[in-house]
Design a protein around this motif. Structure first.
Motif, mmCIF file in Angstrom:
data_model
loop_
_atom_site.group_PDB
_atom_site.id
_atom_site.type_symbol
_atom_site.label_atom_id
_atom_site.label_comp_id
_atom_site.label_asym_id
_atom_site.label_seq_id
_atom_site.Cartn_x
_atom_site.Cartn_y
_atom_site.Cartn_z
ATOM 1 N N GLY A 1 0.802 -1.214 0.000
ATOM 2 C CA GLY A 1 0.000 0.000 0.000
ATOM 3 C C GLY A 1 0.841 1.273 0.000
ATOM 4 N N ARG A 2 2.053 1.206 0.508
ATOM 5 C CA ARG A 2 2.930 2.379 0.584
ATOM 6 C C ARG A 2 3.897 2.487 -0.591
ATOM 7 N N MET A 3 3.923 1.509 -1.457
ATOM 8 C CA MET A 3 4.840 1.530 -2.599
ATOM 9 C C MET A 3 4.304 2.432 -3.699
ATOM 10 N N SER A 4 5.213 3.116 -4.372
ATOM 11 C CA SER A 4 4.820 3.893 -5.552
ATOM 12 C C SER A 4 4.527 2.913 -6.684
ATOM 13 N N ALA A 5 3.883 3.397 -7.725
ATOM 14 C CA ALA A 5 3.600 2.544 -8.883
ATOM 15 C C ALA A 5 4.897 2.028 -9.497
ATOM 16 N N ALA A 6 5.937 2.870 -9.529
ATOM 17 C CA ALA A 6 7.227 2.447 -10.087
ATOM 18 C C ALA A 6 7.841 1.328 -9.247
ATOM 19 N N GLU A 7 7.714 1.425 -7.918
ATOM 20 C CA GLU A 7 8.233 0.369 -7.034
ATOM 21 C C GLU A 7 7.447 -0.928 -7.220
ATOM 22 N N LYS A 8 6.132 -0.818 -7.389
ATOM 23 C CA LYS A 8 5.306 -2.009 -7.633
ATOM 24 C C LYS A 8 5.694 -2.663 -8.954
ATOM 25 N N PHE A 9 5.944 -1.832 -9.980
ATOM 26 C CA PHE A 9 6.349 -2.359 -11.277
ATOM 27 C C PHE A 9 7.679 -3.102 -11.159
ATOM 28 N N ALA A 10 8.641 -2.520 -10.455
ATOM 29 C CA ALA A 10 9.952 -3.158 -10.278
ATOM 30 C C ALA A 10 9.799 -4.485 -9.532
ATOM 31 N N ALA A 11 8.967 -4.514 -8.508
ATOM 32 C CA ALA A 11 8.739 -5.760 -7.756
ATOM 33 C C ALA A 11 8.039 -6.796 -8.623
ATOM 34 N N ALA A 12 7.072 -6.354 -9.422
ATOM 35 C CA ALA A 12 6.343 -7.280 -10.289
ATOM 36 C C ALA A 12 7.273 -7.922 -11.313
ATOM 37 N N ARG A 13 8.214 -7.152 -11.833
ATOM 38 C CA ARG A 13 9.158 -7.685 -12.827
ATOM 39 C C ARG A 13 9.972 -8.836 -12.259
ATOM 40 N N GLU A 14 10.242 -8.826 -10.962
ATOM 41 C CA GLU A 14 11.062 -9.858 -10.327
ATOM 42 C C GLU A 14 10.237 -11.036 -9.809
ATOM 43 N N MET A 15 8.923 -10.930 -9.860
ATOM 44 C CA MET A 15 8.050 -12.006 -9.385
ATOM 45 C C MET A 15 8.285 -13.270 -10.197
ATOM 46 N N ARG A 16 8.404 -14.400 -9.517
ATOM 47 C CA ARG A 16 8.644 -15.681 -10.180
ATOM 48 C C ARG A 16 7.316 -16.356 -10.455
ATOM 49 N N LEU A 17 7.152 -16.823 -11.703
ATOM 50 C CA LEU A 17 5.955 -17.554 -12.111
ATOM 51 C C LEU A 17 6.364 -18.924 -12.643
ATOM 52 N N GLY B 1 -1.422 -31.431 -12.700
ATOM 53 C CA GLY B 1 -0.983 -32.704 -12.133
ATOM 54 C C GLY B 1 0.529 -32.801 -12.194
ATOM 55 N N ALA B 2 1.033 -34.020 -12.104
ATOM 56 C CA ALA B 2 2.484 -34.222 -12.196
ATOM 57 C C ALA B 2 2.916 -33.919 -13.621
ATOM 58 N N CYS B 3 3.835 -32.989 -13.780
ATOM 59 C CA CYS B 3 4.263 -32.592 -15.125
ATOM 60 C C CYS B 3 5.661 -31.994 -15.061
ATOM 61 N N ALA B 4 6.289 -31.914 -16.216
ATOM 62 C CA ALA B 4 7.553 -31.184 -16.309
ATOM 63 C C ALA B 4 7.211 -29.714 -16.172
ATOM 64 N N TRP B 5 8.016 -28.970 -15.417
ATOM 65 C CA TRP B 5 7.707 -27.569 -15.213
ATOM 66 C C TRP B 5 8.973 -26.727 -15.251
ATOM 67 N N ALA B 6 8.768 -25.439 -15.366
ATOM 68 C CA ALA B 6 9.858 -24.470 -15.353
ATOM 69 C C ALA B 6 9.338 -23.219 -14.670
ATOM 70 N N SER B 7 10.242 -22.324 -14.345
ATOM 71 C CA SER B 7 9.830 -21.042 -13.773
ATOM 72 C C SER B 7 10.718 -19.945 -14.323
ATOM 73 N N THR B 8 10.191 -18.748 -14.300
ATOM 74 C CA THR B 8 10.940 -17.577 -14.742
ATOM 75 C C THR B 8 10.301 -16.350 -14.128
ATOM 76 N N THR B 9 10.912 -15.216 -14.337
ATOM 77 C CA THR B 9 10.383 -13.969 -13.792
ATOM 78 C C THR B 9 9.411 -13.326 -14.778
#
Length: 139
Positions: free
Chosen positions: A27-43, A78-86
């Motif tokens: 809630g206290r982060m600027s939009a730019a800070e949220k964007f920077a954090a979102a870019r580093e989020m792992r999916l 289910g059980a599958c081959a998977w990968a992750s990235t930012t």
């Protein structure tokens, strides 16, 4: 059950301390800070046989299912081959015209608007003080 702001309601209607701190911090982060954090989020995603993403053809066009946890992926595929990235890598690697649906079986699935994120990144490059949006489509 989900509470406003992304907190998790515990039995008795209480939020955990971790959830409260996370909500206040975001809630206290600027939009730019949220964007920077979102870019580093792992999916996480189901890995196809060939390098790339497993793209599903839907009535609304091509779609990739992404997950914020391995458990969410397992629930979906289910059980599958998977990968992750930012998210930053997804912005570069996801083909034009392919949409990304995050946590399709979760409590709050959302479309990750990669095109909007790319535009914000371009705007940030031109004007680092710009407070652009996150590119999340809640529709």
């Amino acid at each position: 059950m989900s509470m406003n702001g992304g907190g998790v309601e515990q039995p008795g209607g209480r939020m955990t301390l971790t959830d409260l701190v996370r909500q206040e911090t975001v809630g206290r982060m600027s939009a730019a800070e949220k964007f920077a954090a979102a870019r580093e989020m792992r999916l996480y995603f189901q890995r196809p046989e060939q390098p790339g993403f497993l793209v599903s053809q839907t009535e609304a066009g091509p779609l990739v299912a992404l997950f914020t946890s391995v458990e969410g992926l397992a629930l979906f595929a289910g059980a599958c081959a998977w990968a992750s990235t930012t998210v930053a890598d997804i912005m570069e690697l996801l083909p034009d015209g392919v949409r990304a649906l995050v946590d399709p079986l979760g409590e709050r699935p959302f479309l990750l608007n990669v095109e909007a994120l790319r535009e914000v990144e371009t705007t940030e490059d031109r004007n680092p003080r710009n407070d652009g949006g996150l590119g999340v489509d809640q529709s």
